[in-house]
Design a protein around this motif. Structure first.
Motif, PDB file in Angstrom:
ATOM      1  N   LEU A  77       0.835  -1.196   0.000  1.00 33.54           N
ATOM      2  CA  LEU A  77       0.000   0.000   0.000  1.00 33.54           C
ATOM      3  C   LEU A  77       0.874   1.251   0.000  1.00 33.54           C
ATOM      4  O   LEU A  77       0.622   2.199  -0.761  1.00 33.54           O
ATOM      5  CB  LEU A  77      -0.921  -0.005   1.219  1.00 33.54           C
ATOM      6  CG  LEU A  77      -1.744   1.270   1.457  1.00 33.54           C
ATOM      7  CD1 LEU A  77      -2.722   1.508   0.312  1.00 33.54           C
ATOM      8  CD2 LEU A  77      -2.477   1.182   2.789  1.00 33.54           C
ATOM      9  N   VAL A  78       1.880   1.269   0.848  1.00 36.52           N
ATOM     10  CA  VAL A  78       2.794   2.413   0.896  1.00 36.52           C
ATOM     11  C   VAL A  78       3.553   2.541  -0.423  1.00 36.52           C
ATOM     12  O   VAL A  78       3.746   3.647  -0.941  1.00 36.52           O
ATOM     13  CB  VAL A  78       3.774   2.259   2.075  1.00 36.52           C
ATOM     14  CG1 VAL A  78       4.805   3.380   2.057  1.00 36.52           C
ATOM     15  CG2 VAL A  78       3.024   2.250   3.400  1.00 36.52           C
ATOM     16  N   VAL A  83       4.726   5.358  -5.579  1.00 39.42           N
ATOM     17  CA  VAL A  83       5.256   5.153  -6.925  1.00 39.42           C
ATOM     18  C   VAL A  83       4.184   5.284  -8.002  1.00 39.42           C
ATOM     19  O   VAL A  83       4.358   5.997  -8.991  1.00 39.42           O
ATOM     20  CB  VAL A  83       5.932   3.759  -7.027  1.00 39.42           C
ATOM     21  CG1 VAL A  83       6.427   3.506  -8.445  1.00 39.42           C
ATOM     22  CG2 VAL A  83       7.079   3.645  -6.033  1.00 39.42           C
ATOM     23  N   ALA A  84       3.060   4.579  -7.830  1.00 36.68           N
ATOM     24  CA  ALA A  84       2.049   4.510  -8.892  1.00 36.68           C
ATOM     25  C   ALA A  84       0.948   5.552  -8.758  1.00 36.68           C
ATOM     26  O   ALA A  84       0.567   6.190  -9.745  1.00 36.68           O
ATOM     27  CB  ALA A  84       1.436   3.110  -8.920  1.00 36.68           C
ATOM     28  N   GLU A 152      -8.078  -0.412   5.818  1.00 39.72           N
ATOM     29  CA  GLU A 152      -8.872   0.652   5.222  1.00 39.72           C
ATOM     30  C   GLU A 152      -8.854   1.891   6.114  1.00 39.72           C
ATOM     31  O   GLU A 152      -8.853   3.023   5.628  1.00 39.72           O
ATOM     32  CB  GLU A 152     -10.305   0.172   4.995  1.00 39.72           C
ATOM     33  CG  GLU A 152     -10.428  -0.767   3.806  1.00 39.72           C
ATOM     34  CD  GLU A 152     -11.831  -1.339   3.655  1.00 39.72           C
ATOM     35  OE1 GLU A 152     -12.611  -1.256   4.631  1.00 39.72           O
ATOM     36  OE2 GLU A 152     -12.131  -1.868   2.583  1.00 39.72           O
ATOM     37  N   GLY A 153      -8.824   1.666   7.430  1.00 39.37           N
ATOM     38  CA  GLY A 153      -8.710   2.792   8.346  1.00 39.37           C
ATOM     39  C   GLY A 153      -7.399   3.528   8.151  1.00 39.37           C
ATOM     40  O   GLY A 153      -7.354   4.761   8.150  1.00 39.37           O
ATOM     41  N   ILE A 154      -6.320   2.785   7.962  1.00 40.62           N
ATOM     42  CA  ILE A 154      -5.020   3.407   7.709  1.00 40.62           C
ATOM     43  C   ILE A 154      -5.035   4.168   6.387  1.00 40.62           C
ATOM     44  O   ILE A 154      -4.538   5.287   6.281  1.00 40.62           O
ATOM     45  CB  ILE A 154      -3.911   2.332   7.692  1.00 40.62           C
ATOM     46  CG1 ILE A 154      -3.736   1.741   9.097  1.00 40.62           C
ATOM     47  CG2 ILE A 154      -2.591   2.921   7.198  1.00 40.62           C
ATOM     48  CD1 ILE A 154      -2.715   0.627   9.165  1.00 40.62           C
ATOM     49  N   PHE A 167      -7.190  -0.223  -3.542  1.00 36.46           N
ATOM     50  CA  PHE A 167      -6.360  -1.421  -3.544  1.00 36.46           C
ATOM     51  C   PHE A 167      -6.698  -2.343  -2.384  1.00 36.46           C
ATOM     52  O   PHE A 167      -6.709  -3.575  -2.528  1.00 36.46           O
ATOM     53  CB  PHE A 167      -4.875  -1.021  -3.490  1.00 36.46           C
ATOM     54  CG  PHE A 167      -3.972  -2.073  -2.912  1.00 36.46           C
ATOM     55  CD1 PHE A 167      -3.591  -3.180  -3.656  1.00 36.46           C
ATOM     56  CD2 PHE A 167      -3.500  -1.961  -1.606  1.00 36.46           C
ATOM     57  CE1 PHE A 167      -2.768  -4.145  -3.117  1.00 36.46           C
ATOM     58  CE2 PHE A 167      -2.672  -2.922  -1.061  1.00 36.46           C
ATOM     59  CZ  PHE A 167      -2.304  -4.021  -1.815  1.00 36.46           C
ATOM     60  N   VAL A 168      -6.996  -1.770  -1.223  1.00 28.65           N
ATOM     61  CA  VAL A 168      -7.200  -2.571  -0.015  1.00 28.65           C
ATOM     62  C   VAL A 168      -8.403  -3.514  -0.138  1.00 28.65           C
ATOM     63  O   VAL A 168      -8.249  -4.727   0.036  1.00 28.65           O
ATOM     64  CB  VAL A 168      -7.334  -1.666   1.229  1.00 28.65           C
ATOM     65  CG1 VAL A 168      -7.618  -2.511   2.475  1.00 28.65           C
ATOM     66  CG2 VAL A 168      -6.066  -0.856   1.428  1.00 28.65           C
TER      67      VAL A 168
END
Length: 244
Positions: A77-78, A83-84, A152-154, A167-168
């Protein structure tokens, strides 16, 4: 309900974002000066999901593979957010769907009952009846769904871009289908096994596994991929074009 089933059905902004969006709609000149939005802390449902993760992981009912999946999802995720699909400075992303939609709320609540509360009750009742096989089969799905809610919270409190947020649920929904298949297979062939609980429990386990299979397959192939993702990418790239 936010998390797990919430952002699956809608792209829910944090309260401060909604206030800024409302002000922009009321005052056209407000967009000339966009204040910095501080990330809020994780909400109560997200912290509850973290508690479920810790309990299941400490009980030994979670495999190393599923736990590694959680760690990898955070790292990736990071990565894609840097990058994308980086978030553009001073850009506020509106909700993909109307959070006040009654149909949306109904869909989210159905997902919560089928995917979260049902398995929790099934595992707790299985502990009472000694259904070790049923608990072991249902735990991976519950662990991954709780992990999805937490992630999703993050994603939402960390000001990630819409594609990074999307993505999540797509990533976790795809993975959980395989765990539900294993769960359903266990329930079907559990009738002759020892320590499988009462006949009513066996039937309840089958119904719950089938319901989860039907709901989450539709959620992935009927909603996330054909409806949610196109809207997310359109919003992201159209916003970038306006910035350019």
């Amino acid at each position: 309900m936010s998390g797990g089933v919430g952002p699956i059905g809608s792209d829910i902004t944090i309260p401060k974002e909604q206030e800024v969006i409302h002000k922009e709609q009321q005052d056209p000149n407000h967009s000339l000066k966009i204040p910095k939005i501080k990330s809020t802390f994780l909400s109560f449902p997200h912290l509850n999901s973290l508690a479920v993760i810790v309990i299941l992981a400490s009980s030994g009912m979670v495999s190393l593979e599923d736990f590694s999946f959680l760690i990898f999802s955070f790292i990736y995720l990071v990565f894609i957010s840097r990058v994308a699909f980086p978030s553009k400075p001073n850009t506020i992303y509106p909700p993909v769907f109307d959070p006040k939609s009654k149909l949306l709320r109904l869909y989210v609540n159905i997902g919560a009952v089928i995917g979260l509360y049902g398995p929790i009750a099934y595992i707790l009742q299985g502990t009472y009846e000694g259904d070790k096989e049923g608990i072991k089969a249902a735990s991976p799905h519950l662990f991954l769904l709780a992990s999805q809610i937490f992630m999703e919270g993050i994603a939402f409190t960390g000001k990630f871009s819409p594609p990074s947020r999307a993505f999540v649920p797509v990533f976790y929904n795809s993975r959980r289908i395989f765990t539900i298949v294993d769960w359903l297979r266990t329930e079907i062939y559990k009738i002759e096994a020892q320590q499988s609980g009462s006949g009513k429990r066996v039937m309840a386990g089958r119904v719950l596994a089938v319901a989860n299979m039907a709901f989450w397959c539709y959620n992935l192939f009927g909603f996330l991929l054909p409806v949610y993702l196109p809207k997310v990418f359109k919003m992201y790239y159209s916003g970038n074009k306006e910035k350019e």
